[in-house]
Design an enzyme around this catalytic site. Structure first.
Site, PDB file in Angstrom:
ATOM      1  CG  ASP A   1      -7.443  -4.850   5.724  1.00  0.00           C
ATOM      2  OD1 ASP A   1      -6.731  -3.515   7.274  1.00  0.00           O
ATOM      3  OD2 ASP A   1      -7.386  -4.048   4.522  1.00  0.00           O
ATOM      4  CB  ILE A  23      -0.893  -0.078   1.148  1.00  0.00           C
ATOM      5  CG1 ILE A  23      -1.948   0.972   1.203  1.00  0.00           C
ATOM      6  CG2 ILE A  23       0.166  -0.173   2.536  1.00  0.00           C
ATOM      7  CD1 ILE A  23      -3.120   0.599  -0.097  1.00  0.00           C
ATOM      8  CE  LYS A  64      -7.845  -0.261   4.137  1.00  0.00           C
ATOM      9  NZ  LYS A  64      -8.157  -1.630   5.124  1.00  0.00           N
TER      10      LYS A  64
END
Length: 309
Positions: free
Chosen positions: A169, A15, A91
């Site tokens: 997630d 990510i 997040k």
């Protein structure tokens, strides 16, 4: 402080490489100046194995983007805030709701920004959906959020560990959109969690929620879907159906396409982070995390077939 916000990315997994690095490069007033990861490096940038080493030996930074697994994020955020650095939390912002309140207090004490960054809220159709739904009575919401864990989270064993959230997630992305576009708070009424017999976090989940007026919200999350992912939020309203599709990139009002765009979410997220740091403000909305915590607390667990990578 320099003219650009000097940012270090902490945790250099997929990510970070795929989203954070290009987004910072495309954001005027932001500069990536260092990478922190036990193993992975970025060509042309100083590399440090841990955050303490960066703060002790590295270049001057103004902020950190914490992209590590959520189980270790609280400790890293506390270190950064104690060093008077702004903090962006990928997040989910932490492994537990209770971890975040002390960080909010630490950010206030340090006079620095703490930003819980729900990236899916910055998809191009999310704000138009919020404005559209504000003038309508919502009678029912259905969330279908399914993807192949082997495609979207390859080799990420931590996601099935305690505190790794499992299917929540990606599911929390849907909940972050839901809590943004609906005009009233929602509450978890029932949850069923499908947990692989060899793992600690669910691979699928079914939730029943409702808003303050009792409008039902049903969510289906699943990591076992093969082929294209399904990321949809379908709203029935007194003026017809509203559909938020493709993870918030397309908005349909009945048969009319209102928004259909492939804009990346992260550049908008970083522009907002820069605005927060310039104004000396924080933004820590815990509503999506609270819904996940409630789902774990209320959820009935059933064990399913073992999951092997």
């Amino acid at each position: 402080m320099s003219e650009s916000l000097r940012i270090a990315v902490v945790g250099f997994g997929e990510i970070a490489r795929r989203q954070h690095v290009p987004a910072i490069a495309r954001t005027a007033g932001a500069a990536l100046v260092a990478v922190v990861d036990p193993v992975t490096t970025q060509a042309g940038l100083p590399h440090f194995r841990d955050l303490q080493a960066l703060l002790r030996e590295g270049p001057e930074i103004d902020a950190v983007a914490l992209c590590t697994p959520p189980q270790v994020r609280r400790a890293q955020a506390a270190i950064a805030l104690a060093a008077r650095k702004h903090v962006l939390l990928e997040k989910p912002p932490g492994a537990a709701v209770s971890e975040i309140t002390p960080l909010i207090a630490a950010a206030h004490k340090a006079g620095r920004t703490l930003f819980a960054s729900w990236h899916s809220r910055y998809a191009p159709a999310v704000e138009p959906a919020r404005h559209l739904l504000a003038g309508r009575r919502i009678t029912k919401v259905t969330i279908i959020w399914k993807e192949d864990v082997r495609v979207w989270h390859p080799g990420q064993a931590w996601i099935f560990e305690a505190g790794g959230f499992g299917v929540f997630d990606p599911g929390i992305n849907a909940l972050s959109i839901l809590t943004r576009i609906l005009p009233h708070p929602v509450f978890v009424r029932r949850a069923e969690l499908a947990v692989p017999s060899n793992r600690e976090a669910p691979i699928a989940a079914e939730l029943e929620l409702s808003d303050e007026g009792g409008a039902p919200v049903r969510a289906e999350f699943d990591f076992r879907q093969t082929g294209p992912a399904t990321w949809e939020i379908l709203c029935e309203t007194d003026a017809g159906p509203v559909a938020l599709l493709r993870g918030g990139r397309q908005l349909r009002d009945d048969d009319r396409v209102i928004v259909d765009a492939d804009k990346d979410e992260y550049p908008a997220l970083y522009r907002y982070f820069l605005a927060l740091t310039a104004d000396g403000k924080s933004d820590v909305d815990l509503a999506p995390l609270q819904l996940v915590a409630d789902s774990f607390m209320l959820g009935r667990r059933r064990f399913v077939d073992a999951f092997e990578e």
